[in-house]
Design an enzyme around this catalytic site. Sequence first.
Site, PDB file in Angstrom:
ATOM      1  N   THR A 326      20.825   1.768  16.654  1.00 60.89           N
ATOM      2  CA  THR A 326      21.755   1.771  15.515  1.00 60.89           C
ATOM      3  C   THR A 326      21.297   0.800  14.428  1.00 60.89           C
ATOM      4  O   THR A 326      20.384  -0.011  14.636  1.00 60.89           O
ATOM      5  CB  THR A 326      23.176   1.359  15.964  1.00 60.89           C
ATOM      6  OG1 THR A 326      23.150  -0.027  16.327  1.00 60.89           O
ATOM      7  CG2 THR A 326      23.661   2.182  17.140  1.00 60.89           C
ATOM      8  N   CYS A 327      21.990   0.873  13.289  1.00 63.93           N
ATOM      9  CA  CYS A 327      21.661  -0.021  12.166  1.00 63.93           C
ATOM     10  C   CYS A 327      22.303  -1.391  12.325  1.00 63.93           C
ATOM     11  O   CYS A 327      22.275  -2.189  11.389  1.00 63.93           O
ATOM     12  CB  CYS A 327      22.153   0.595  10.869  1.00 63.93           C
ATOM     13  SG  CYS A 327      20.955   1.709  10.194  1.00 63.93           S
ATOM     14  N   ASP A 328      22.915  -1.651  13.444  1.00 62.54           N
ATOM     15  CA  ASP A 328      23.651  -2.895  13.640  1.00 62.54           C
ATOM     16  C   ASP A 328      22.741  -3.929  14.314  1.00 62.54           C
ATOM     17  O   ASP A 328      22.110  -3.643  15.333  1.00 62.54           O
ATOM     18  CB  ASP A 328      24.853  -2.578  14.547  1.00 62.54           C
ATOM     19  CG  ASP A 328      25.838  -3.709  14.585  1.00 62.54           C
ATOM     20  OD1 ASP A 328      27.037  -3.420  14.540  1.00 62.54           O
ATOM     21  OD2 ASP A 328      25.409  -4.876  14.672  1.00 62.54           O
ATOM     22  N   ASN A 366      27.283   5.285  14.954  1.00 60.46           N
ATOM     23  CA  ASN A 366      26.108   5.563  14.115  1.00 60.46           C
ATOM     24  C   ASN A 366      25.477   6.935  14.405  1.00 60.46           C
ATOM     25  O   ASN A 366      24.332   7.188  14.048  1.00 60.46           O
ATOM     26  CB  ASN A 366      25.022   4.502  14.324  1.00 60.46           C
ATOM     27  CG  ASN A 366      24.783   3.633  13.097  1.00 60.46           C
ATOM     28  OD1 ASN A 366      23.845   2.848  13.071  1.00 60.46           O
ATOM     29  ND2 ASN A 366      25.598   3.743  12.090  1.00 60.46           N
TER      30      ASN A 366
END
Length: 381
Positions: A326-328, A366
Site C-alpha cells: 500500500t501507499c501507507d 488501497n
Amino acid sequence: MGLSKTIWTTPSEYLRIQQPDAPVMFFSPAVLQATARRFIDGFPGFVTYAVKSNPDEIVIENLAAAGVQGFDVASPAEMRLIRRIAPSAAMHYNNPVRARSEILTAVELGVASYSVDSRSELAKLIALVPAQGTEISVRFKLPVAGAAYNFGAKFGATVELAAELLATVADAGFVPSLTFHPGTQCTEPSAWDAYIRAAAEIAAMAGVKIARLNVGGGFPSHRLNEIEPQLEAIFRLIDTVAAEAFGSDRPALVCEPGRGLCAGAFSLASRVKAVRDDEHVFLNDGVYGAFAELPLIGIIDRTEVISPDGVKRGGETVERIVFGPTCDSVDRLPGVVALPGDMQEEDYVLFHGMGAYSIATNTRFNGFGELSVATVLKLKG
Ligand SMILES: Cc1ncc(COP(=O)(O)O)c(C=O)c1O
C-alpha cells in the site's frame, strides 16, 4: 475468498503452474487435523477452538472431523457458523461484554456457557439467561508476563471482584466456573501456573466449588526457527498445578486455543513486487493484509523463497527491510527479514505458520488484499 477445489502437492507446484500475482494461503488439512489430535490427546480436559482466530469454513470442518467438539464464539455470526457446520458442538460465548440482543440470540441458539468480568454484564446475564444448567465463568486477570501482548488491559476482573462475581453466580443458581486468558502467543508456562493457583484462591475466597476452569487460549505457535513451542510441557504443567492447587476440589479443565490450533496449518505466499535499488523489498501483502498482526506479535522468520519456476532460492541470506504494497508508510513488516541474496523480483516468499489472525483480519485497503486459499498435501517447498 476463492477456494480451489484442486489439491496441490506443494506450494511450489502451485506457484510454478499458476504464477499468482495476488497472495495465496496454502492450507494443509493434514497439519490442522494432526494439531487438533495433539491438543485432544495431550490436554488434560476439554479442547475447544477460538473461532475468531480463523473462522474459515474449511478450518471448522477439519477441526470437527478431527474430533473438536467445542467452540469459543464471540458473536452471533460465529454462533450461526458453528450451528451450521458442527450442529451438535458446544458453544462457549466467551466475549465478556455483549448487547442484550446478542445474549437473546445466544439463548435461542442453545449456548449454555458464558464468561463475565463485571457486575453490570453479570446482571444482564442473570436477567436474560435461564440459570438451570447454564455455566457462567468469571474471567479474571493477573499482572503476569509471558505473552506477546497482554489481554488484561481490556478484559478480566481483579481477584477480589472475581470472588464477588463467582459468589453471585452461584447464588443465582448458575453453574459457577472460572476462566482466564494468559495473553496470546504465551511462551512462558509459568503464566498458567500463576493463573491456576490464583483461580484456586478465588474459589476459596468466594466459598464456591467451581465446576470448570478454562485455561484460555494463548498456546504458542511456531513463529521463529529458533523457538519450537513446547505444547506438551505446558499441558503437563497445567495438569500438575491444577491437582496441586485444587486438591480434591479439582475442577474439570477446558482450553480454548485459537493460534495454537490453526496457525501451523497455513503458509502464505507473497510475491516480490520490487527490490527497490537492490535494498528494500516490496511484497504484494503487508500489514493491512494477512500480516496484520505482525507489528503486535513480531516477525515470522520461518520463510522460504521460491522462484517463478518453482525452485527454492538458496543464496547467503541478506537482512532486508520489507514493505507491503500500500501507499501507507506504516505498511512495513517489523524489524528486518533475512532473505536469500539471490532473491529476484517476481519470486515468492513463503511464510510458514500464518493461519491465525491473518485471513480473518485481512482488509482491502488501497485496493489490495485479494487473498485466495489453495489446499496442499505438504506445506514445505
Ligand atoms: C476469550 C478468548 N479465548 C481464546 C482466544 C484465543 O487466543 P489465542 O489465539 O491466543 O489462543 C481469544 C483471543 O482473542 C479470546 O479472546
